[in-house]
Design a protein around this motif. Structure first.
Motif, PDB file in Angstrom:
ATOM      1  N   LEU A  74       0.808  -1.103  -0.342  1.00 42.13           N
ATOM      2  CA  LEU A  74      -0.052   0.286  -0.238  1.00 42.13           C
ATOM      3  C   LEU A  74       0.542   1.220   0.506  1.00 42.13           C
ATOM      4  N   ARG A  75       1.907   1.300   0.391  1.00 39.92           N
ATOM      5  CA  ARG A  75       2.850   2.882   0.607  1.00 39.92           C
ATOM      6  C   ARG A  75       3.508   2.815  -0.542  1.00 39.92           C
ATOM      7  N   SER A  76       4.005   1.353  -0.994  1.00 42.20           N
ATOM      8  CA  SER A  76       4.877   1.483  -2.442  1.00 42.20           C
ATOM      9  C   SER A  76       4.078   1.784  -3.648  1.00 42.20           C
ATOM     10  N   GLY A  77       2.888   1.948  -3.353  1.00 44.55           N
ATOM     11  CA  GLY A  77       1.502   1.800  -4.547  1.00 44.55           C
ATOM     12  C   GLY A  77       1.078   0.991  -5.781  1.00 44.55           C
ATOM     13  N   ALA A  78       1.960  -0.356  -5.176  1.00 44.57           N
ATOM     14  CA  ALA A  78       1.695  -1.561  -5.918  1.00 44.57           C
ATOM     15  C   ALA A  78      -0.160  -1.860  -5.757  1.00 44.57           C
ATOM     16  N   ASP A  79      -0.328  -2.627  -7.230  1.00 43.38           N
ATOM     17  CA  ASP A  79      -1.732  -2.594  -6.893  1.00 43.38           C
ATOM     18  C   ASP A  79      -2.042  -3.806  -7.596  1.00 43.38           C
ATOM     19  N   CYS A  80      -0.768  -5.251  -7.407  1.00 48.76           N
ATOM     20  CA  CYS A  80      -1.296  -6.213  -7.071  1.00 48.76           C
ATOM     21  C   CYS A  80      -0.231  -7.158  -6.493  1.00 48.76           C
ATOM     22  N   VAL A  81       0.048  -8.041  -5.668  1.00 45.54           N
ATOM     23  CA  VAL A  81       1.397  -8.538  -5.244  1.00 45.54           C
ATOM     24  C   VAL A  81       1.244 -10.172  -5.571  1.00 45.54           C
ATOM     25  N   ALA A  95      -3.696 -14.089   1.170  1.00 44.18           N
ATOM     26  CA  ALA A  95      -4.081 -14.066  -0.309  1.00 44.18           C
ATOM     27  C   ALA A  95      -5.226 -13.393   0.179  1.00 44.18           C
ATOM     28  N   ARG A  96      -6.051 -13.338   1.431  1.00 45.63           N
ATOM     29  CA  ARG A  96      -7.251 -13.105   2.214  1.00 45.63           C
ATOM     30  C   ARG A  96      -6.860 -11.219   1.995  1.00 45.63           C
ATOM     31  N   ALA A  97      -5.563 -11.144   3.180  1.00 48.42           N
ATOM     32  CA  ALA A  97      -5.143 -10.065   3.526  1.00 48.42           C
ATOM     33  C   ALA A  97      -4.903  -8.585   2.634  1.00 48.42           C
ATOM     34  N   VAL A  98      -4.167  -9.934   1.541  1.00 52.62           N
ATOM     35  CA  VAL A  98      -3.960  -8.763   0.301  1.00 52.62           C
ATOM     36  C   VAL A  98      -5.574  -8.156  -0.689  1.00 52.62           C
ATOM     37  N   GLU A  99      -5.855  -9.347  -0.436  1.00 54.29           N
ATOM     38  CA  GLU A  99      -7.695  -8.512  -1.157  1.00 54.29           C
ATOM     39  C   GLU A  99      -8.650  -8.070  -0.334  1.00 54.29           C
ATOM     40  N   ALA A 100      -8.446  -8.123   0.917  1.00 50.37           N
ATOM     41  CA  ALA A 100      -8.786  -7.675   1.483  1.00 50.37           C
ATOM     42  C   ALA A 100      -8.765  -5.437   1.603  1.00 50.37           C
ATOM     43  N   ALA A 101      -6.655  -5.342   1.385  1.00 49.49           N
ATOM     44  CA  ALA A 101      -6.723  -4.144   1.621  1.00 49.49           C
ATOM     45  C   ALA A 101      -6.576  -3.681   0.114  1.00 49.49           C
ATOM     46  N   GLY A 102      -7.262  -4.221  -0.789  1.00 51.02           N
ATOM     47  CA  GLY A 102      -8.131  -4.081  -2.369  1.00 51.02           C
ATOM     48  C   GLY A 102      -7.100  -4.234  -3.730  1.00 51.02           C
ATOM     49  N   LEU A 103      -6.458  -5.191  -2.659  1.00 55.89           N
ATOM     50  CA  LEU A 103      -4.628  -5.794  -4.227  1.00 55.89           C
ATOM     51  C   LEU A 103      -5.065  -6.692  -4.469  1.00 55.89           C
ATOM     52  N   VAL A 106      -1.553 -12.234  -7.080  1.00 58.73           N
ATOM     53  CA  VAL A 106      -1.017 -12.889  -8.669  1.00 58.73           C
ATOM     54  C   VAL A 106      -1.084 -15.052  -8.004  1.00 58.73           C
ATOM     55  N   GLY A 107      -2.247 -15.204  -7.582  1.00 60.95           N
ATOM     56  CA  GLY A 107      -1.958 -16.191  -8.028  1.00 60.95           C
ATOM     57  C   GLY A 107      -3.494 -16.887  -7.049  1.00 60.95           C
ATOM     58  N   PRO A 108      -3.720 -18.203  -6.993  1.00 64.10           N
ATOM     59  CA  PRO A 108      -5.413 -18.760  -7.085  1.00 64.10           C
ATOM     60  C   PRO A 108      -6.065 -18.148  -6.014  1.00 64.10           C
ATOM     61  N   ASP A 109      -7.605 -18.381  -5.874  1.00 58.08           N
ATOM     62  CA  ASP A 109      -8.195 -18.160  -5.030  1.00 58.08           C
ATOM     63  C   ASP A 109      -7.594 -18.608  -3.646  1.00 58.08           C
ATOM     64  N   PRO A 110      -8.047 -16.835  -2.374  1.00 56.47           N
ATOM     65  CA  PRO A 110      -7.227 -17.904  -0.965  1.00 56.47           C
ATOM     66  C   PRO A 110      -8.138 -19.192  -1.237  1.00 56.47           C
ATOM     67  N   GLY A 111      -9.995 -19.506  -1.549  1.00 55.77           N
ATOM     68  CA  GLY A 111     -10.101 -20.742  -0.979  1.00 55.77           C
ATOM     69  C   GLY A 111      -9.371 -22.296  -1.180  1.00 55.77           C
ATOM     70  N   ALA A 112      -8.761 -22.121  -2.187  1.00 54.61           N
ATOM     71  CA  ALA A 112      -8.024 -22.975  -3.563  1.00 54.61           C
ATOM     72  C   ALA A 112      -6.721 -23.160  -2.908  1.00 54.61           C
ATOM     73  N   VAL A 113      -5.944 -22.571  -2.262  1.00 50.54           N
ATOM     74  CA  VAL A 113      -5.263 -22.741  -1.720  1.00 50.54           C
ATOM     75  C   VAL A 113      -5.774 -23.285   0.213  1.00 50.54           C
ATOM     76  N   GLU A 114      -6.459 -22.590   0.118  1.00 53.71           N
ATOM     77  CA  GLU A 114      -6.486 -22.593   2.019  1.00 53.71           C
ATOM     78  C   GLU A 114      -6.917 -24.866   1.562  1.00 53.71           C
ATOM     79  N   ALA A 115      -7.698 -25.223   0.583  1.00 51.36           N
ATOM     80  CA  ALA A 115      -8.508 -26.238   0.110  1.00 51.36           C
ATOM     81  C   ALA A 115      -7.284 -27.445  -0.045  1.00 51.36           C
TER      82      ALA A 115
END
Length: 681
Positions: A74-81, A95-103, A106-115
């Motif tokens: 967020l501080r560096s102005g990135a829009d993706c991780v 992954a959820r924290a990244v998406e919750a921050a509006g970013l 660059v990977g699968p959905d958190p649910g797939a990672v969790e599964a």
């Protein structure tokens, strides 16, 4: 719906961070690196457009801190991780924290990672999807009879495995019930340290399987594809060392079955992005689901080489909402590619990791980080000459990849590039890699997970330079040192150091590998190592730079060029036979404090994670005394002989440096009366 991306933060370090930055920059993205204090001078930091410090040095304080990484984005102005691999790459909460921050992650959905985050849960899910799985049972919290009963249900031999994480950490082989308790405790402890979760399970061990994995990719339009297989059978400590695509054991029919199973696994969790479904392949052609890695793999370059696809570019495309391109939906397989992992480690000493300064790091290559356009060598490295290899992270120096129209050509080209590499300052597994790639069994495609054990480290880890070659290298090193000293002389610098017009006593240089005596006169060079004559003729000597000498030498009718790099007391010799490092002994050594006989010393800096004995305990040769953790792995320290622990200096949690005395095991049990008499006197 597409979302254009403009700036990426790479939540990783080393060669994978550099790899992601290269493709991101080619796509026009601004790049941001995060770095620990230990990595402040690392190449990946300089590669990025912007870098954000994460205070601390250990992974737990830095790269595993999701809150700090998201804040940096967020501080560096990135829009993706982009998470790379390892660290937080398979952490659903991150992954959820990244998406919750509006970013964009660059990977699968958190649910797939969790599964797929829990290997135990993943196996159950795969079984329901019709993917073959091995019998297993959760061992967390089990002990005594309950644990033994669970193990008997699985059957021996078995593996104890960490449910979260990978890379061989938190994994133990158990062949006898007596080994079970220690294996479960050690695996859980290592898993908790490496991944923050000590959940372990027992799984039936498949003897001498091949490790074959399928690269899968999914997009948000519902397309899921398999991009052929890779074989990663040659492993040490359950960690991959050599990877290749395609597998020499997989034909069209088996490939179709593997692809079908891998795609079914990905579709079972609605997978989006790059992932890998790993299988154990038996000689019968039966295969079993091992795990699914919900990220880019270390070995992804071999898939890039045989398909011509940039997998990192595809990750960014899918993350932006674009569909997979036609060349990925209908991929073609071309030629063969092999990758090796070049580590700072000593295979002959139990794969002991190395740390310290890299005095020289140069590997002949055609390209780096991107798929080569044709036959050639690619090097993806996270280090440069003069850099430090620390104790906090994995000791991998580089991935070296070769592509050729056929497998044997790729193997031999890769072996040649490694043999010609200049790797000075740290012991590496280079010679072992060269021997594996040139081994007749490897060239015949006879690979499985027992390859290193079957062919033996006494052969595979032996230096490429034989005894005669090492003597020749010692003489060359001595002559190079003489040339450097003479080049610095204020008068007659062109004369060889030690040259005499008349016969006289020889010059002497003592190395750790032997003492060189040499004489330079009108008849040429006369030399021996520890009294063993070394016949050679010096055709030319050139000082090519500070501490660097080239010698053209003829020996046994063969003319060769040798390059010597003198760095302090170390003489690094690179020749046609291979490389040798010799340490020059001082003429007048300083007295040093004696180490008590039976002392167990730390072979590397690390943390003591377990102490298994107490002072006064009797121990047997090979019995565990304590455990050190360094470079993400546990290293057991065992008693060298039967005896008694007469001194114990290590405590759990203590940080120790190389050479520190951890304990002393005395062969003789001290008699109380003897001790009393000694004190009285």
């Amino acid at each position: 719906m597409t979302r254009p991306l403009s700036c990426v933060l790479v939540a990783n370090r080393g060669e994978i961070a550099r790899r992601v930055v290269v493709t991101a920059r080619a796509m026009g993205l601004r790049t941001v690196a995060v770095y620990s204090d230990a990595d402040a001078a690392a190449p990946f930091v300089a590669d990025a457009d912007v870098a954000v410090r994460l205070p601390g040095s250990t992974p737990a304080d830095t790269y595993l801190r999701a809150d700090l990484v998201v804040a940096a984005a967020l501080r560096s102005g990135a829009d993706c991780v982009h998470p790379g691999y390892g660290f937080l790459s398979e952490n659903a909460d991150f992954a959820r924290a990244v998406e919750a921050a509006g970013l964009v992650f660059v990977g699968p959905d958190p649910g797939a990672v969790e599964a797929m985050g829990s290997k135990l849960a993943a196996k159950e899910l795969m079984a329901r999807a019709g993917v073959p799985v091995l019998p297993s049972v959760d061992a967390t919290g089990l002990s005594g009879d309950t644990l033994e009963k669970a193990a008997s249900e699985v059957g021996y031999p078995l593996l104890v495995k960490a449910s979260f994480g990978g890379g061989g950490r938190g994994m133990r082989t158990v062949r006898e019930p007596s080994e079970l308790g220690e294996a479960v405790e050690g695996a859980a402890r290592e898993a908790a340290s490496a991944f923050g979760d000590g959940t372990v399970f027992l799984e039936r061990l498949v003897e001498r399987p091949r490790h074959v994995e399928v690269q899968v990719f999914g997009d948000r339009s519902g397309t899921t594809v398999a991009l052929f297989e890779r074989e990663c059978s040659i492993q040490r400590r359950h960690q991959k060392v050599v990877e290749e695509a395609p597998s020499p054991a997989v034909g069209p029919d088996l490939r179709a079955r593997l692809h079908e199973a891998a795609v079914a696994a990905a579709r079972a969790i609605g997978y989006v992005g790059a992932g890998t479904v790993e299988f154990l392949l038996e000689e019968s052609g039966d295969f079993w689901f091992l795990e699914m890695n919900t990220r880019l793999q270390v070995e992804h370059p071999v898939t890039e080489a045989v398909t011509g696809l940039d997998l990192v570019r595809l990750q960014f495309d899918v993350a932006a909402g674009r569909p997979l391109p036609a060349e990925a939906v209908s991929p073609t397989l071309s030629g063969a590619a092999i990758e090796v992992r070049l580590y700072a480690e000593d295979p002959a000493r139990g794969w002991l990791p190395q740390s310290g300064r890299l005095a020289e790091f140069a590997i002949p290559a055609d390209t780096a980080f991107r798929p080569p356009p044709g036959p050639g060598i690619r090097v993806d490295s996270g280090v440069v000459a003069g850099g430090e290899v620390g104790v906090h992270y994995d000791p991998m120096l580089a991935k070296v990849i070769a592509w050729a129209p056929d497998r044997a050509s790729a193997a031999l080209a890769l072996a040649g590039a490694l043999a010609r590499a200049r790797l000075h300052g740290l012991t590496t597994n280079r010679d072992l890699l060269v021997r594996v790639l040139r081994h007749p069994a490897f060239l015949a495609g006879e690979t499985d997970t027992a390859f290193l054990d079957r062919h033996g480290l006494d052969v595979l880890a032996a230096p490429l330079v034989d005894d005669a070659g090492r003597r020749r290298h010692a003489v060359v090193a001595a002559l190079a040192g003489a040339a450097l000293r003479r080049a610095a002389a204020p008068v007659l610098a062109g004369l060889p150091s030690g040259w005499r017009n008349n016969p006289t006593a020889p010059q002497t240089t003592a190395f750790d590998a032997g003492t060189v005596r040499y004489r330079l006169d009108r008849s040429g060079v006369t030399a021996d190592v520890d009294g063993e004559p070394v016949p050679l003729t010096v055709l030319g000597t050139e000082v090519t730079g500070p501490g660097r000498v080239r010698l053209d030498v003829e020996a046994e009718g063969l003319r060769s060029a040798y390059k010597v790099h003198v760095d302090g007391d170390r003489h690094h010799v690179d020749g046609p036979e291979g490389a040798t490092t010799l340490v020059e002994r001082p003429r007048f050594p300083e007295p040093t404090a004696a180490v008590a006989p039976g002392s167990l010393t730390a072979t590397m800096p690390g943390a003591v994670t377990r102490v298994a004995v107490a002072e006064g305990d009797e121990v047997r040769a090979g019995q565990l005394v304590l455990v050190l953790e360094a470079m993400k792995m546990e290293h057991p320290v065992v008693a060298p002989t039967d005896g008694v622990v007469t001194s114990l200096h290590a405590t759990v949690g203590a940080q120790v440096e190389t050479g520190a005395v951890l304990a002393v095991v005395s062969e003789q049990v001290p008699h109380p009366e003897t001790e009393e008499n000694s004190r009285a006197s």
